[in-house]
Design an enzyme around this catalytic site. Structure first.
Site, PDB file in Angstrom:
ATOM      1  N   GLU A  34     -27.939  67.737 -71.585  1.00  0.00           N
ATOM      2  CA  GLU A  34     -28.834  68.874 -71.832  1.00  0.00           C
ATOM      3  C   GLU A  34     -28.105  69.908 -72.676  1.00  0.00           C
ATOM      4  O   GLU A  34     -27.037  70.396 -72.290  1.00  0.00           O
ATOM      5  CB  GLU A  34     -29.282  69.500 -70.508  1.00  0.00           C
ATOM      6  CG  GLU A  34     -30.064  70.792 -70.627  1.00  0.00           C
ATOM      7  CD  GLU A  34     -31.261  70.696 -71.554  1.00  0.00           C
ATOM      8  OE1 GLU A  34     -31.345  71.517 -72.489  1.00  0.00           O
ATOM      9  OE2 GLU A  34     -32.104  69.788 -71.353  1.00  0.00           O
ATOM     10  N   GLY A  40     -35.076  72.767 -68.599  1.00  0.00           N
ATOM     11  CA  GLY A  40     -35.733  72.669 -69.887  1.00  0.00           C
ATOM     12  C   GLY A  40     -36.680  73.814 -70.200  1.00  0.00           C
ATOM     13  O   GLY A  40     -36.654  74.888 -69.598  1.00  0.00           O
ATOM     14  N   LYS A  51     -45.774  82.105 -66.014  1.00  0.00           N
ATOM     15  CA  LYS A  51     -46.585  82.317 -64.804  1.00  0.00           C
ATOM     16  C   LYS A  51     -46.072  83.506 -63.999  1.00  0.00           C
ATOM     17  O   LYS A  51     -46.851  84.200 -63.340  1.00  0.00           O
ATOM     18  CB  LYS A  51     -46.605  81.060 -63.937  1.00  0.00           C
ATOM     19  CG  LYS A  51     -47.637  80.022 -64.365  1.00  0.00           C
ATOM     20  CD  LYS A  51     -47.511  79.682 -65.830  1.00  0.00           C
ATOM     21  CE  LYS A  51     -48.441  78.681 -66.382  1.00  0.00           C
ATOM     22  NZ  LYS A  51     -48.193  78.416 -67.815  1.00  0.00           N
ATOM     23  N   GLY A 114     -27.178  65.385 -77.259  1.00  0.00           N
ATOM     24  CA  GLY A 114     -27.053  63.939 -77.215  1.00  0.00           C
ATOM     25  C   GLY A 114     -27.757  63.268 -78.371  1.00  0.00           C
ATOM     26  O   GLY A 114     -28.815  63.709 -78.816  1.00  0.00           O
ATOM     27  N   SER A 269     -50.003  80.599 -81.614  1.00  0.00           N
ATOM     28  CA  SER A 269     -50.131  79.671 -80.492  1.00  0.00           C
ATOM     29  C   SER A 269     -51.022  78.507 -80.920  1.00  0.00           C
ATOM     30  O   SER A 269     -52.205  78.448 -80.603  1.00  0.00           O
ATOM     31  CB  SER A 269     -50.724  80.394 -79.279  1.00  0.00           C
ATOM     32  OG  SER A 269     -50.892  79.511 -78.208  1.00  0.00           O
ATOM     33  N   ASP A 311     -43.149  65.269 -73.832  1.00  0.00           N
ATOM     34  CA  ASP A 311     -43.768  65.804 -75.040  1.00  0.00           C
ATOM     35  C   ASP A 311     -43.414  65.018 -76.291  1.00  0.00           C
ATOM     36  O   ASP A 311     -44.173  65.039 -77.263  1.00  0.00           O
ATOM     37  CB  ASP A 311     -43.345  67.264 -75.241  1.00  0.00           C
ATOM     38  CG  ASP A 311     -44.006  68.198 -74.234  1.00  0.00           C
ATOM     39  OD1 ASP A 311     -44.711  67.700 -73.334  1.00  0.00           O
ATOM     40  OD2 ASP A 311     -43.801  69.425 -74.345  1.00  0.00           O
ATOM     41  N   HIS A 444     -64.572  77.167 -43.293  1.00  0.00           N
ATOM     42  CA  HIS A 444     -65.219  78.421 -43.673  1.00  0.00           C
ATOM     43  C   HIS A 444     -64.483  79.609 -43.031  1.00  0.00           C
ATOM     44  O   HIS A 444     -64.151  79.540 -41.854  1.00  0.00           O
ATOM     45  CB  HIS A 444     -66.673  78.415 -43.185  1.00  0.00           C
ATOM     46  CG  HIS A 444     -67.389  79.701 -43.441  1.00  0.00           C
ATOM     47  ND1 HIS A 444     -67.849  80.065 -44.689  1.00  0.00           N
ATOM     48  CD2 HIS A 444     -67.714  80.728 -42.600  1.00  0.00           C
ATOM     49  CE1 HIS A 444     -68.438  81.240 -44.604  1.00  0.00           C
ATOM     50  NE2 HIS A 444     -68.369  81.676 -43.354  1.00  0.00           N
TER      51      HIS A 444
END
Length: 465
Positions: A34, A40, A51, A114, A269, A311, A444
């Site tokens: 990594e 990641g 989030k 890598g 985006s 991805d 409920h």
């Protein structure tokens, strides 16, 4: 030579590190390479930090309307530095947890870049400049992706941003233009408008969230506008018109006319690109079609012993998909026969406020596949728990095969629907019918009662509407 491995994994994101843990469980000697931090993009520049910011924005927006709940807070203030600090604390805690899991599994972690040099050999360029060669029976490529930009709209760290730069903002702008009304664009629009930013979304397609069910897109557009987001669809941004100075201006073609938009900052985006360059694909004759690596259902590439997930292979670019693909690839390496991943069974979530979630076929997709379709739709405004929360917008919609009553797809907009979609994902896996769902007793008061009511609504038998 640093060592001999059963599998070397290039990339330590949610695909790579989960695959490494599964490999360890199966007794495979494993290494992870990594170049940044394990976890990641998802942990450090995507899912988790965004989030965390969304939650802070939601709390801020809800606190400002606390009087509706009898909670009087006359001077609600936002300390964005503390918002960012909380985000960093969350990612650091999860980062430490992943490191612990890898250590527990006796998985070797190499901090560096890598690249494949031969079919059974991976070179690691360590951060200190040292080069280490790893021999391996199998290699798993899990290098993830990066934000896509448009020519002329590259990030400049001051006026133009991708989600990577936006996550590091030290202060909030007064206004922002978001180019792209997909999942990431709408999450940022929801977050920033809740923080008090003036937001404009420019989307090329006819509707925002164009891959979602049309009813979800329509409802989310209505609710974003209700929050104060300006949304312009069927609009083509002209990057060559971008001007920077005291903020930004840019022109877009809309309904046959050119319209100028102005804001303090611009957020691009428009999707993500796979990280396939510089990892040695050409050394083993692996070609990337439209930059994505091609694999079979076990995630084997055209080169023997080399697999790819996440991805970099396209498809559904979601963290939970990459993790599942990693497990399948590792189990295949270990001689097992894992069941292939069915994209129709993958839940998809949008963490805006309100949230959206889906699994299976949209109504249009089901019709295109030749199904005679019926739908059951039930609004949250008729659900007691939604009234208690003070969040009554949205609905649950079920797409059903008329011939068999089997669930084909589920689509929701509303409070906490990302936590509710798994029930309908399980229903998809079990090939459940509307009767199975409606006969499942939903306690409920809960938001999940809307699922049972939507199943009844498919046959016009809903109780509370």
């Amino acid at each position: 030579m640093a060592g001999e491995y059963d599998v070397v994994i290039i990339g330590g994101g949610p695909g790579g590190y989960v695959a490494a843990i599964r490999a360890s469980q199966l007794g495979l000697k494993t290494a992870v390479i990594e170049k940044g931090k394990v976890g990641g993009t998802c942990l450090h520049a995507g899912c988790i930090p965004s989030k965390a910011l969304l939650r802070s924005a939601e709390v801020y927006a809800n606190t400002k309307k606390g009087e509706e709940f009898g909670v009087i807070a006359p001077q609600v203030e936002l300390d964005f530095s503390k918002v960012q600090s909380r985000k960093e604390d969350i990612t650091d805690r999860l980062f430490n947890g992943i490191q612990h899991l890898l250590k527990k599994g006796r998985i070797d972690v190499y901090e560096g870049k890598g690249s494949i040099t031969e079919s059974k050999e991976v070179l690691v360029e360590m951060k200190d400049g040292e080069q280490v060669t790893l021999n391996t029976r199998n290699t798993l490529i899990a290098t993830g992706s990066r934000p896509r930009t448009l020519p002329g709209l590259e990030a400049d760290s001051q006026y133009v941003m991708t989600s990577d730069e936006a996550l590091q903002m030290e202060t909030l702008p007064d206004s922002i233009i978001i180019v792209g009304g997909g999942v990431i664009g709408i999450e940022w629009a929801s977050m920033l408008v809740d923080f008090g930013v003036k937001v404009t979304v420019i989307e090329f397609a006819e509707r925002i969230l164009p891959t979602e069910d049309k009813d979800v897109s329509k409802e989310m557009q209505r609710l974003m506008k209700k929050k104060g987001v300006k949304i312009v669809t069927s609009a083509k941004v002209l990057p060559e018109t971008l001007e920077k100075g005291q903020g930004v201006t840019i022109t877009a073609e809309h309904k046959g006319k050119e319209k100028v938009f102005a804001a303090d900052k611009l957020l691009v985006s428009v999707g993500r690109l796979p990280n396939t360059r510089g990892i040695g694909l050409e050394k083993v004759n692996i070609t990337a079609e439209s930059m994505f690596i091609q694999t079979n259902t076990n995630y084997q590439t055209s080169a023997p012993g080399i697999y790819a997930i996440g991805d970099v292979i396209g498809g559904l670019q979601l963290a939970h998909v990459a993790s599942h693909e990693g497990i399948i690839a590792i189990e295949h390496m270990a001689g097992k026969e894992p069941a292939p991943l069915d994209p129709v069974l993958v839940p998809k979530c949008i963490y805006s406020s309100p949230e959206a979630a889906s699994v299976g076929l949209t109504e249009d997709e089901a019709k295109e596949k030749g199904y005679a379709v019926k739908t059951g739709k039930f609004p949250f405004r008729a659900i007691g728990k939604a009234l208690v929360y003070g969040e009554t917008d949205g609905f649950v919609k079920l797409v059903v095969d008329e011939a068999s009553d089997r669930l084909l797809g589920a689509h929701m907009v509303g409070p906490h629907v990302t936590d509710m979609i798994t029930e309908l994902g399980l229903a998809q896996v079990l090939k459940a019918t509307t009767m199975n769902i409606s006969h499942t007793i939903h306690p409920h008061p809960t938001l999940a009662e809307a699922i049972g009511e939507a199943a009844l609504a498919a046959d016009g038998q809903e109780v509370h509407a």
